[in-house]
Scaffold this active site. Structure first.
Site, PDB file in Angstrom:
ATOM      1  N   HIS A 135       0.923  -1.232   0.054  1.00 60.55           N
ATOM      2  CA  HIS A 135      -0.113   0.033   0.162  1.00 60.55           C
ATOM      3  C   HIS A 135       0.957   1.153   0.053  1.00 60.55           C
ATOM      4  O   HIS A 135       2.053   1.038   0.480  1.00 60.55           O
ATOM      5  CB  HIS A 135      -0.864  -0.106   1.401  1.00 60.55           C
ATOM      6  CG  HIS A 135      -1.953   0.970   1.352  1.00 60.55           C
ATOM      7  ND1 HIS A 135      -1.616   2.330   1.623  1.00 60.55           N
ATOM      8  CD2 HIS A 135      -3.418   1.113   1.153  1.00 60.55           C
ATOM      9  CE1 HIS A 135      -2.508   2.987   2.010  1.00 60.55           C
ATOM     10  NE2 HIS A 135      -3.609   2.293   1.528  1.00 60.55           N
ATOM     11  N   ASP A 212       2.996  -4.655   7.999  1.00 61.42           N
ATOM     12  CA  ASP A 212       2.043  -3.866   7.914  1.00 61.42           C
ATOM     13  C   ASP A 212       0.867  -4.719   8.214  1.00 61.42           C
ATOM     14  O   ASP A 212       0.397  -5.621   7.297  1.00 61.42           O
ATOM     15  CB  ASP A 212       1.877  -3.347   6.376  1.00 61.42           C
ATOM     16  CG  ASP A 212       0.611  -2.477   6.119  1.00 61.42           C
ATOM     17  OD1 ASP A 212      -0.335  -2.575   6.965  1.00 61.42           O
ATOM     18  OD2 ASP A 212       0.767  -1.865   5.103  1.00 61.42           O
ATOM     19  N   GLN A 215      -4.370  -5.042   6.889  1.00 59.63           N
ATOM     20  CA  GLN A 215      -5.289  -5.824   6.311  1.00 59.63           C
ATOM     21  C   GLN A 215      -5.390  -7.409   6.795  1.00 59.63           C
ATOM     22  O   GLN A 215      -6.052  -8.242   6.616  1.00 59.63           O
ATOM     23  CB  GLN A 215      -5.102  -6.042   4.834  1.00 59.63           C
ATOM     24  CG  GLN A 215      -5.387  -4.655   4.100  1.00 59.63           C
ATOM     25  CD  GLN A 215      -6.894  -4.422   4.098  1.00 59.63           C
ATOM     26  OE1 GLN A 215      -7.599  -5.059   4.435  1.00 59.63           O
ATOM     27  NE2 GLN A 215      -7.051  -3.097   3.738  1.00 59.63           N
ATOM     28  N   LYS A 238     -10.420  -0.292  10.423  1.00 57.55           N
ATOM     29  CA  LYS A 238     -10.542  -1.515   9.631  1.00 57.55           C
ATOM     30  C   LYS A 238     -11.017  -2.537  10.435  1.00 57.55           C
ATOM     31  O   LYS A 238     -11.014  -3.702   9.898  1.00 57.55           O
ATOM     32  CB  LYS A 238      -9.217  -1.367   8.682  1.00 57.55           C
ATOM     33  CG  LYS A 238      -8.922  -0.707   7.838  1.00 57.55           C
ATOM     34  CD  LYS A 238      -7.841  -1.110   6.723  1.00 57.55           C
ATOM     35  CE  LYS A 238      -7.301   0.160   6.231  1.00 57.55           C
ATOM     36  NZ  LYS A 238      -7.858   0.509   4.986  1.00 57.55           N
ATOM     37  N   CYS A 378      -4.657   2.425  -3.709  1.00 64.37           N
ATOM     38  CA  CYS A 378      -3.526   3.088  -3.062  1.00 64.37           C
ATOM     39  C   CYS A 378      -2.399   2.262  -3.165  1.00 64.37           C
ATOM     40  O   CYS A 378      -1.684   1.730  -2.226  1.00 64.37           O
ATOM     41  CB  CYS A 378      -3.795   3.341  -1.706  1.00 64.37           C
ATOM     42  SG  CYS A 378      -4.764   4.672  -1.368  1.00 64.37           S
TER      43      CYS A 378
END
Ligand code: PMP
Length: 427
Positions: A135, A212, A215, A238, A378
């Site tokens: 991202h 990261d 997600q 999220k 993104c």
């Protein structure tokens, strides 16, 4: 049947009872961009403001004490969710700010006057490694760090079926590497990356590893004690939590060796006109009055997810992903960008429809109440890598059911009919 009771869960989300586009059921397939909030999260925020709103860590009055206790209890809850002690949990605005915090700390380290803050300094000749599926939030801050410091950015590429190409891992991650930054799950391809291999190589060369988790943490069990990383970053919004709060988890020893990013109140030890000293982590990285209500809301979101069980959340989304891949495969002209099966793959399904621009697909879907994301998500280098201008992306969460995916597939066929690109009569 699906692992989660979708009807019962939907009743917990006030927004899911509204309709869109003149009476159509809301088919929300954009949780990857931001998730909807259950009532318990909304109540937790409201309750904080109604009963003990005050600035934590300041003032000697009862409200400030209660606000501090709730804020710190939330830190412990959120830490436990990822297997971390509270003092390793730093609150940021979102994933983006958490990554910028680390990137700025690493470049500030080079000029820090305190010896203790120079250990992880990045400079000329050093290398930072990312992947082609990041991202922008986990790419641009590293590009900027390299521009500030004279370090070089390198990256791992992708295979045609949407996975990381690790064939040159041993050369891309080498003795010059200071930090490897990689996503655990791609927001556009859905790919779940083999972090063990990357962590092992990073450890071998003495590089830091930042994962990261924007997600992954919302969708699967993640435990920092087995992750092999030095940093894990994710966003509250999220994972059923409020906007405005994100998390930077860092190994204490590493956090303690880093200089601050933002400076000001709440993060200092002693301030004189000539200079200041800083608190230990996590306070060193939390300048100013924090987003207290949002942190408390995020703890409520974590409790909601824990009640469902992250194993079941993951199994639920895997079942939905398998169903969605099969449904889309039945439609001629639909191409999935990303792994074709559910092996090491989460609930983000990106696709293109031959002969129709993704924005036009999105328009028809929206008219039918099916809310998806269209664009480059993104992750511009990813759409470029697969030779498409953009994709249409459906993402799933705890309230998603087979009916949502049926609605998606029907809407895609409707788009084909509308634009006259249906290839043969569909079953
Ligand atoms: N990384 C990934 C993989 C993401 O999906 C996102 C959000 N789309 C981000 C980082 C950035 O998150 P935020 O916008 O909440 O900072």
């Amino acid at each position: 049947p699906l692992p989660l009771d979708v009807e019962a869960i939907r009743a917990d989300f006030p927004i899911l009872s509204r309709t869109v586009r003149e009476g159509k059921r809301l088919v929300y397939l954009d949780s990857g961009a931001t998730s909807q909030k259950p009532r318990s999260v909304l109540d937790a925020e409201r309750d904080f403001y109604e009963t003990c709103n005050a600035a934590p860590h300041r003032g000697a009055h009862q409200l400030a004490e209660e606000a501090t206790a709730r804020y710190e209890a939330a830190r412990a809850t959120i830490g436990a969710f990822i297997g971390a002690p509270a003092e390793e949990v730093v609150f940021t605005r979102n994933t983006t700010e958490a990554i910028n915090l680390v990137a700025y700390a690493l470049s500030n380290a080079a000029t820090a006057k305190e010896e203790q803050f120079r250990r992880y300094a990045v400079g000329q000749g050093d290398e930072i490694v990312v992947t082609e599926m990041e991202h922008h939030a986990n790419l641009v801050p590293w590009q900027q760090l390299c521009e500030r410091t004279g370090a070089t950015l390198r990256w791992l590429g992708l295979t045609d079926d949407g996975r990381l190409d690790l064939s040159d891992l041993a050369t891309v991650v080498n003795e010059r590497t200071k930090l490897v930054a990689v996503t655990q799950q791609s927001n556009i391809l859905g790919t779940i990356n083999p972090l063990e291999d990357i962590a092992a190589r990073a450890r071998e060369v003495g590089a830091l590893l930042l994962v990261d988790g924007a997600q992954s943490v919302p969708h699967q069990p993640v435990d920092v004690t087995t992750l092999g990383a030095d940093f894990l970053v994710f966003s509250g919004h999220k994972m059923l939590g409020p906007t405005g709060v994100g998390v930077l988890w860092g190994r204490y020893e590493v956090l303690d060796a880093l200089p601050p990013f933002l400076t000001g109140g709440s993060m200092i030890e002693v301030v004189r006109m000539e200079g200041s000293t800083f608190m230990p982590p996590p306070q060193r990285f939390e300048a100013g009055v924090p987003m207290t209500a949002q942190v408390i809301g995020l703890a409520a979101a974590v409790e909601y997810l824990q009640q469902l069980g992250m194993d079941r959340v993951q199994a639920h989304e895997e079942a939905l992903t398998g169903y969605a891949l099969a449904k889309l495969a039945e439609i001629p002209g639909v191409r999935v960008i990303g792994p074709p099966d559910t092996v090491a793959r989460g609930g983000a399904v990106s696709f293109t429809v031959e002969g129709i621009h993704p924005h036009d697909v999105g328009q028809v879907l929206d008219d039918l109440g099916v809310e998806v994301r269209v664009g480059h998500h993104c992750a511009w280098p990813v759409v470029r890598r697969y030779g498409v201008p953009a994709t249409t992306r459906a993402t799933f969460y705890v309230h998603t059911g087979y009916d949502d995916i049926d609605a998606l597939a029907d809407a895609v066929r409707e788009a084909q009919r509308f634009f006259g690109v249906a290839q043969g009569e569909v079953s």
